[in-house]
Scaffold this motif. Sequence first.
Motif, mmCIF file in Angstrom:
data_model
loop_
_atom_site.group_PDB
_atom_site.id
_atom_site.type_symbol
_atom_site.label_atom_id
_atom_site.label_comp_id
_atom_site.label_asym_id
_atom_site.label_seq_id
_atom_site.Cartn_x
_atom_site.Cartn_y
_atom_site.Cartn_z
ATOM 1 N N VAL A 70 0.831 -1.215 0.000
ATOM 2 C CA VAL A 70 0.000 0.000 0.000
ATOM 3 C C VAL A 70 0.858 1.254 0.000
ATOM 4 O O VAL A 70 0.606 2.201 -0.753
ATOM 5 N N ALA A 71 1.874 1.291 0.842
ATOM 6 C CA ALA A 71 2.704 2.488 0.943
ATOM 7 C C ALA A 71 3.376 2.831 -0.375
ATOM 8 O O ALA A 71 3.424 4.000 -0.784
ATOM 9 N N GLU A 72 3.900 1.811 -1.072
ATOM 10 C CA GLU A 72 4.576 2.056 -2.345
ATOM 11 C C GLU A 72 3.579 2.512 -3.411
ATOM 12 O O GLU A 72 3.894 3.372 -4.242
ATOM 13 N N TRP A 73 2.367 1.942 -3.379
ATOM 14 C CA TRP A 73 1.338 2.376 -4.325
ATOM 15 C C TRP A 73 0.965 3.835 -4.073
ATOM 16 O O TRP A 73 0.844 4.631 -5.006
ATOM 17 N N LEU A 74 0.800 4.206 -2.828
ATOM 18 C CA LEU A 74 0.454 5.590 -2.494
ATOM 19 C C LEU A 74 1.584 6.556 -2.850
ATOM 20 O O LEU A 74 1.332 7.724 -3.155
ATOM 21 N N ALA A 75 2.820 6.063 -2.820
ATOM 22 C CA ALA A 75 3.967 6.918 -3.146
ATOM 23 C C ALA A 75 4.086 7.166 -4.643
ATOM 24 O O ALA A 75 4.902 7.993 -5.068
ATOM 25 N N SER A 76 3.279 6.470 -5.436
ATOM 26 C CA SER A 76 3.269 6.667 -6.892
ATOM 27 C C SER A 76 1.953 7.330 -7.282
ATOM 28 O O SER A 76 0.944 6.638 -7.488
ATOM 29 N N PRO A 77 1.909 8.659 -7.367
ATOM 30 C CA PRO A 77 0.648 9.378 -7.582
ATOM 31 C C PRO A 77 -0.106 8.958 -8.837
ATOM 32 O O PRO A 77 -1.326 9.108 -8.896
ATOM 33 N N ARG A 78 0.583 8.438 -9.828
ATOM 34 C CA ARG A 78 -0.085 8.068 -11.082
ATOM 35 C C ARG A 78 -0.506 6.608 -11.137
ATOM 36 O O ARG A 78 -1.106 6.179 -12.123
ATOM 37 N N ALA A 79 -0.201 5.850 -10.090
ATOM 38 C CA ALA A 79 -0.577 4.432 -10.085
ATOM 39 C C ALA A 79 -2.094 4.308 -10.020
ATOM 40 O O ALA A 79 -2.757 4.978 -9.237
ATOM 41 N N SER A 80 -2.665 3.444 -10.841
ATOM 42 C CA SER A 80 -4.111 3.297 -10.925
ATOM 43 C C SER A 80 -4.655 2.473 -9.761
ATOM 44 O O SER A 80 -3.920 1.752 -9.087
ATOM 45 N N GLY A 81 -5.968 2.594 -9.544
ATOM 46 C CA GLY A 81 -6.606 1.771 -8.537
ATOM 47 C C GLY A 81 -6.503 0.298 -8.865
ATOM 48 O O GLY A 81 -6.346 -0.545 -7.975
ATOM 49 N N GLU A 82 -6.583 -0.024 -10.140
ATOM 50 C CA GLU A 82 -6.444 -1.418 -10.553
ATOM 51 C C GLU A 82 -5.073 -1.977 -10.167
ATOM 52 O O GLU A 82 -4.944 -3.158 -9.842
ATOM 53 N N ARG A 83 -4.075 -1.103 -10.214
ATOM 54 C CA ARG A 83 -2.731 -1.538 -9.852
ATOM 55 C C ARG A 83 -2.668 -1.927 -8.382
ATOM 56 O O ARG A 83 -2.001 -2.905 -8.016
ATOM 57 N N LEU A 84 -3.358 -1.190 -7.526
ATOM 58 C CA LEU A 84 -3.375 -1.544 -6.112
ATOM 59 C C LEU A 84 -4.024 -2.913 -5.911
ATOM 60 O O LEU A 84 -3.488 -3.764 -5.206
ATOM 61 N N LEU A 85 -5.159 -3.126 -6.534
ATOM 62 C CA LEU A 85 -5.865 -4.399 -6.383
ATOM 63 C C LEU A 85 -5.045 -5.563 -6.933
ATOM 64 O O LEU A 85 -5.141 -6.683 -6.445
ATOM 65 N N ALA A 86 -4.217 -5.267 -7.944
ATOM 66 C CA ALA A 86 -3.386 -6.310 -8.544
ATOM 67 C C ALA A 86 -2.275 -6.770 -7.593
ATOM 68 O O ALA A 86 -1.657 -7.818 -7.819
ATOM 69 N N LEU A 87 -2.019 -6.009 -6.533
ATOM 70 C CA LEU A 87 -0.986 -6.386 -5.576
ATOM 71 C C LEU A 87 -1.448 -7.490 -4.629
ATOM 72 O O LEU A 87 -0.636 -8.070 -3.906
ATOM 73 N N ALA A 88 -2.740 -7.785 -4.637
ATOM 74 C CA ALA A 88 -3.282 -8.779 -3.712
ATOM 75 C C ALA A 88 -2.714 -10.171 -3.999
ATOM 76 O O ALA A 88 -2.711 -10.622 -5.139
ATOM 77 N N ALA A 89 -2.236 -10.822 -2.947
ATOM 78 C CA ALA A 89 -1.651 -12.169 -3.076
ATOM 79 C C ALA A 89 -2.397 -13.141 -2.172
ATOM 80 O O ALA A 89 -2.828 -12.769 -1.075
ATOM 81 N N PRO A 90 -2.547 -14.405 -2.584
ATOM 82 C CA PRO A 90 -3.307 -15.380 -1.785
ATOM 83 C C PRO A 90 -2.656 -15.641 -0.424
ATOM 84 O O PRO A 90 -1.437 -15.786 -0.327
ATOM 85 N N VAL A 91 -3.492 -15.691 0.631
ATOM 86 C CA VAL A 91 -3.000 -16.039 1.969
ATOM 87 C C VAL A 91 -3.862 -17.127 2.616
ATOM 88 O O VAL A 91 -3.465 -17.711 3.626
ATOM 89 N N ALA A 92 -5.034 -17.400 2.068
ATOM 90 C CA ALA A 92 -5.922 -18.454 2.558
ATOM 91 C C ALA A 92 -6.922 -18.745 1.450
ATOM 92 O O ALA A 92 -6.935 -18.065 0.414
ATOM 93 N N THR A 93 -7.780 -19.731 1.652
ATOM 94 C CA THR A 93 -8.758 -20.090 0.637
ATOM 95 C C THR A 93 -9.679 -18.912 0.344
ATOM 96 O O THR A 93 -10.351 -18.401 1.244
ATOM 97 N N ASP A 94 -9.672 -18.455 -0.917
ATOM 98 C CA ASP A 94 -10.503 -17.333 -1.380
ATOM 99 C C ASP A 94 -10.228 -16.031 -0.638
ATOM 100 O O ASP A 94 -11.076 -15.137 -0.600
#
Length: 220
Positions: A54-78
């Motif tokens: 999150v911090a790195e995404w916020l530090a990039s003012p032009r990063a899209s919202g989709e880019r933030l959601l794309a950072l999500a990685a699996p940690v449990a079922t669904d």
Amino acid sequence: MYTLCWSSKGGSGTTVVACGIALVSARFEPTILVDLGGDVAAALGAPAPTGPGVAEWLASPRASGERLLALAAPVATDLTLVHSGEMSRGFDLTDVHEERLAAALALSPHPIVIDAGSSVPGPVLHQCAEASLLVVRPCYLALRRAARHATAATGVIVIHEPGRALSCADVERAVGVPVLGEIPWDPAVARSVDAGLLGSRLPASLARPLTRAHGAVRAA
């Protein structure tokens, strides 16, 4: 929309509650857990996150919202996790940051749970939340501090402790917000976290009250 979990005092159990609600939600549909405090992966027993968060995404003012959601990685079922990144080392979450974060999370078709830890979120995150859940122990000092910020909450999750004289009714009177969940003190929860099993084996003492709280939030 998202469910925001927060506390006005450290050590209240906010991260475990946020993880529990996210795990319950994931039983019904894919869910995203956003970590603003830095402890979610450890609490779930997942590997330490790497790469931008999150911090790195916020530090990039032009990063899209989709880019933030794309950072999500699996940690449990669904259940996927967007980790905090360097935010856990004192990142300053401004109103502008909160606006960007809320707008990005609104793009998700899936439920989102935010763990804000012991930092009281700003008004933007509260206003855009489907539910803003204050996590508190029935402690006089904790309730005094919580009462200063309780107007931002839509519900309370109470973590009971042995020997406390204050009841849920006392908590509701102190903060003026309804209690949506009562979690009993249970050493099995601490053992589950310590063993790295929370993500795969949610204790019943957490699952039952948080399932009811999740249902109340979805029905509201």
